[in-house]
Design a protein around this motif. Structure first.
Motif, short mmCIF file in Angstrom:
data_model
loop_
_atom_site.label_atom_id
_atom_site.label_comp_id
_atom_site.label_asym_id
_atom_site.label_seq_id
_atom_site.Cartn_x
_atom_site.Cartn_y
_atom_site.Cartn_z
N ASP A 138 66.15 -32.35 120.74
CA ASP A 138 65.04 -31.64 120.07
C ASP A 138 63.76 -32.47 120.07
O ASP A 138 62.99 -32.44 119.11
CB ASP A 138 65.45 -31.28 118.63
CG ASP A 138 64.48 -30.26 118.02
OD1 ASP A 138 63.84 -29.51 118.80
OD2 ASP A 138 64.35 -30.25 116.79
N LEU A 139 63.53 -33.22 121.13
CA LEU A 139 62.34 -34.08 121.20
C LEU A 139 61.05 -33.24 121.09
O LEU A 139 60.17 -33.54 120.28
CB LEU A 139 62.36 -34.88 122.51
CG LEU A 139 61.10 -35.68 122.84
CD1 LEU A 139 60.80 -36.69 121.75
CD2 LEU A 139 61.28 -36.41 124.17
N GLN A 140 60.95 -32.20 121.90
CA GLN A 140 59.75 -31.39 121.90
C GLN A 140 59.55 -30.68 120.56
O GLN A 140 58.44 -30.62 120.03
CB GLN A 140 59.81 -30.36 123.04
CG GLN A 140 58.48 -29.65 123.30
CD GLN A 140 57.34 -30.64 123.58
OE1 GLN A 140 57.49 -31.56 124.39
NE2 GLN A 140 56.23 -30.49 122.88
N GLY A 141 60.64 -30.17 120.04
CA GLY A 141 60.57 -29.48 118.75
C GLY A 141 60.07 -30.40 117.65
O GLY A 141 59.23 -30.03 116.83
N ARG A 142 60.58 -31.64 117.66
CA ARG A 142 60.18 -32.62 116.65
C ARG A 142 58.69 -32.92 116.77
O ARG A 142 57.95 -32.96 115.78
CB ARG A 142 61.00 -33.89 116.87
CG ARG A 142 61.31 -34.65 115.63
CD ARG A 142 62.38 -35.71 115.84
NE ARG A 142 62.14 -36.60 116.94
CZ ARG A 142 63.00 -36.85 117.94
NH1 ARG A 142 64.18 -36.23 117.95
NH2 ARG A 142 62.71 -37.69 118.91
N THR A 143 58.25 -33.09 118.01
CA THR A 143 56.84 -33.40 118.25
C THR A 143 55.96 -32.23 117.80
O THR A 143 54.94 -32.45 117.13
CB THR A 143 56.60 -33.68 119.75
OG1 THR A 143 57.56 -34.65 120.18
CG2 THR A 143 55.20 -34.18 120.01
N ASP A 144 56.36 -31.00 118.15
CA ASP A 144 55.57 -29.82 117.77
C ASP A 144 55.48 -29.68 116.27
O ASP A 144 54.42 -29.39 115.72
CB ASP A 144 56.19 -28.54 118.37
CG ASP A 144 56.07 -28.52 119.90
OD1 ASP A 144 55.26 -29.31 120.43
OD2 ASP A 144 56.79 -27.73 120.55
N ARG A 145 56.62 -29.90 115.60
CA ARG A 145 56.61 -29.77 114.14
C ARG A 145 55.72 -30.84 113.50
O ARG A 145 54.99 -30.58 112.54
CB ARG A 145 58.05 -29.87 113.59
CG ARG A 145 58.90 -28.63 113.88
CD ARG A 145 60.18 -28.65 113.04
NE ARG A 145 61.06 -29.78 113.36
CZ ARG A 145 61.91 -29.82 114.39
NH1 ARG A 145 61.99 -28.79 115.23
NH2 ARG A 145 62.66 -30.88 114.60
N ALA A 193 48.23 -30.94 111.57
CA ALA A 193 47.13 -29.96 111.59
C ALA A 193 47.04 -29.25 110.24
O ALA A 193 45.95 -29.02 109.72
CB ALA A 193 47.37 -28.95 112.70
N LYS A 194 48.17 -28.93 109.66
CA LYS A 194 48.19 -28.23 108.37
C LYS A 194 47.60 -29.11 107.26
O LYS A 194 46.86 -28.64 106.41
CB LYS A 194 49.64 -27.82 108.04
CG LYS A 194 49.76 -26.91 106.81
CD LYS A 194 51.18 -26.42 106.65
CE LYS A 194 51.35 -25.41 105.52
NZ LYS A 194 50.73 -25.77 104.28
N ARG A 195 47.96 -30.39 107.33
CA ARG A 195 47.41 -31.32 106.33
C ARG A 195 45.88 -31.33 106.37
O ARG A 195 45.22 -31.36 105.35
CB ARG A 195 47.94 -32.74 106.58
CG ARG A 195 49.34 -32.97 106.02
CD ARG A 195 49.66 -34.44 105.92
NE ARG A 195 49.74 -35.10 107.20
CZ ARG A 195 50.78 -35.81 107.64
NH1 ARG A 195 51.86 -35.92 106.87
NH2 ARG A 195 50.76 -36.40 108.80
N LEU A 196 45.36 -31.32 107.61
CA LEU A 196 43.90 -31.34 107.76
C LEU A 196 43.30 -30.02 107.30
O LEU A 196 42.29 -29.99 106.60
CB LEU A 196 43.52 -31.62 109.21
CG LEU A 196 44.00 -32.96 109.78
CD1 LEU A 196 43.49 -33.14 111.20
CD2 LEU A 196 43.55 -34.12 108.92
N THR A 197 43.93 -28.90 107.71
CA THR A 197 43.40 -27.58 107.35
C THR A 197 43.44 -27.38 105.84
O THR A 197 42.50 -26.88 105.24
CB THR A 197 44.23 -26.47 108.04
OG1 THR A 197 44.36 -26.80 109.42
CG2 THR A 197 43.55 -25.12 107.89
#
Lengths: 94, 502
Positions: B95-102, B108-112
């Protein structure tokens, strides 16, 4: 250092207090004032003496012994003498 | 039967003396005891001073056990900061990609959401923290090209201009400045007095500029219409502009151990450049600007007046050189302008300027006799060599120094004031620049702030008690703070709390 000085001072206060109480010696208000002034000067001397040495000012450190430490001892000696003289009078009267 | 004529028996007395001995012994154990400078200087050097409970072990014998028979030299290519190393292990690849995406989505959410710790002000702080090679000098835009995490300006961050109360703004600006390395902050609104009385009109010949307040939107440089200077530097007044002064604590020991490092401001890190670049980065991410040239000869705000007017320092007998309540003459200032709306700072009264009337230690030790011996400050500026003195600006009631004599003695002494040892004696001997360890210093400072009747006595005792220059080589024996600067000054957080006392 102040922890040890505080412990020591606390022990001395308890010792002197119990000794005066046990021997029925009363201390007048001015004897208390002299004692408090003397002790304040002694504490002031201890703090400034060691701190001045740490600041690399040994001449200043010695000055504190002279201008605060010596008067502090004189005040304490005076208070002690007066207390003892008072105790002596009380005992004679008794 | 009553006790014999003395109510304290010899046994009691000896017991009390025993307590005394134990107490003094304990005190002696926990405090360094030096009896003279030779003894002190013969200590093995400053070293890193740790608490008494930190014990030293033998070489190659740390607190973890080592199996020397098993140990071999390690190949760093196999360490876990290498992706190749991590990729050897299944749990990394799952789940490397999934981990990175999350993770990216969370960032991004923290910034928004402006989450706690990722609000506008923290992002601005980070923007200032990133290394910057430049800052806007006399324009608003500057060249911010090295932004790392959050972009550079507020528009690049998709954020509006920061808004809040002036007090909140000051607190943010001050906290950022402290984080970036400076000690004191002064802020002033550019009132009529500043524009028409306090600000310099022209820079020095080298900088060659007229400072002009104009009703325009942004700072600009143009030809000087008065033809006195080459250029005019425009301070825009279409929106409120604040003058700001930054000041850092210097190293008193670098001066008080007179040596080759004693000249000038003795700062080891060029924090002026460091700070102005970072503060500009902080400002631009909030949607505001800073500009100015920082130098005391290329800014209209003179640091000799900035300190007293903005309240991080007071005037002194040393005339140009102001005194902070915490370090006396040991500070270094520079000034800028900003359009960031902050609460201005008020002048202070720590009794320093009054103290100077009763103390003339700097004047007595100045070999060039450049510093005034007057008992009281005066509005009258004395002549220099029988000629009108042009290097002072009339208005303040001051102790007026003779800067020609100051210059001459420094030239005579190879840049210093004292031919035998070097160093600048006015800064070295000033009682206001004393340490803070011994209680007496704070007692003197507190007394001086509230009454002037002991001023002469304190100044006399200062000399009698041997304060002044140290032997230069003692510098190597002192365990000084990093950069030689007391960065705890003004710190209110417990744990650094001695800074509260200055």
């Amino acid at each position: 250092m102040w922890l040890f000085i505080g412990l020591f001072f606390g022990a001395v206060v308890i010792f002197v207090w119990s000794m005066l109480k046990n021997k029925g010696i009363s201390v007048t208000w001015y004897e208390w004032i002299l004692t408090i002034i003397g002790l304040s000067l002694i504490f002031f001397t201890i703090q400034n003496y060691f701190a001045s040495l740490e600041e690399f000012w040994p001449i200043a450190a010695n000055w504190f012994l002279l201008i605060a430490g010596l008067p502090g001892l004189i005040f304490l000696a005076l208070a002690w003498t007066l207390i003892m003289r008072g105790a002596k009078k009380t005992q004679k009267a008794a | 039967m009553s006790i014999f004529h003395n109510t304290v028996s010899r046994r009691d007395f000896m017991k009390a003396m025993g307590f005394t001995g134990v107490g003094l012994g304990a005190a002696a154990l926990v405090a360094p005891t030096f009896h003279d400078l030779d003894e002190l200087a013969s200590q093995p050097g400053p070293q890193f001073k740790r608490a008494w409970w930190v014990k030293e072990r033998d070489y190659e014998n740390p607190t973890e056990d080592m199996d020397w028979g098993v140990m071999k030299r390690y190949n760093d290519r196999k360490q876990a900061q290498s992706t190749g190393t991590l990729a050897q292990y299944p749990s990394y690849n799952t789940d490397l990609q999934g981990r990175t995406d999350r993770g990216n989505a969370l960032s991004a959410k923290r910034l928004t959401d402006q989450a706690a710790g990722y609000s506008h002000k923290f992002r601005a702080l980070n923007n200032g923290k990133s290394d910057r090679a430049t800052y806007p000098t006399w324009d608003y835009t500057g060249t911010f090209t090295t932004a790392k995490d959050y972009g550079s300006s507020n528009t690049a961050l998709n954020l509006p201009k920061w808004t809040g109360s002036k007090e909140e703004a000051f607190n943010m600006f001050y906290s950022a400045m402290r984080y970036f390395g400076y000690t004191w902050l002064g802020v002033a609104e550019m009132t009529d007095k500043w524009q028409n009385k306090l600000m310099s009109q022209y820079s020095t010949t080298g900088t060659n500029s007229l400072y002009s307040f104009e009703n325009v939107a942004a700072p600009a440089i143009a030809a000087d219409p008065t033809a006195v200077s080459k250029e005019k530097w425009v301070i825009p007044m279409a929106k409120p502009i604040l003058g700001i002064a930054f000041s850092e604590a210097l190293s008193p020991e670098a001066r008080r151990c007179p040596s080759a490092i004693s000249n000038g401001n003795n700062v080891i890190a060029n924090k002026t450049t460091f700070l102005r670049n970072r503060m500009a980065g902080f400002m631009v991410a909030l949607g505001y600007n800073m500009f100015g040239n920082t130098g005391d000869q290329s800014m209209p705000i003179h640091t000799g007046i900035a300190g007293p007017m903005m309240g991080y320092a007071e005037s002194s007998r040393q005339n140009n050189y102001t005194m902070t309540a915490e370090t006396g003459p040991h500070h270094n200032d520079f000034t800028m302008f900003t359009d960031f709306p902050m609460a201005p700072t008020k002048p202070i009264d720590a009794g320093i300027f009054r103290f100077c009337s009763g103390c003339a230690t700097c004047a007595k030790t100045c070999l060039g006799e450049a510093i005034s011996f007057d008992k009281e400050p005066s509005f009258e500026i004395p002549a220099t060599d029988g000629l009108a003195t042009t290097y002072h600006n009339p208005g303040p009631k001051h102790f007026w120094s003779n800067w020609v004599k100051c210059n001459n003695i420094r030239q005579e002494c190879g840049g210093d004031c004292a031919p035998e040892k070097g160093g600048r004696m006015c800064w070295i001997t000033c009682p206001m620049g004393n340490d803070k360890g011994a209680m007496i210093h704070q007692l003197v400072r507190a007394t001086v702030s509230n009454t002037s009747i002991f001023n002469s006595f304190f100044a006399t005792m200062e000399e009698k008690m041997g304060y002044g220059p140290y032997e230069p080589d003692l510098w190597w024996e002192m365990s000084l703070p990093v950069y030689g600067q007391d960065t705890t000054i003004g710190s209110n957080k417990g744990g650094y709390s001695h800074g509260k006392m200055g």
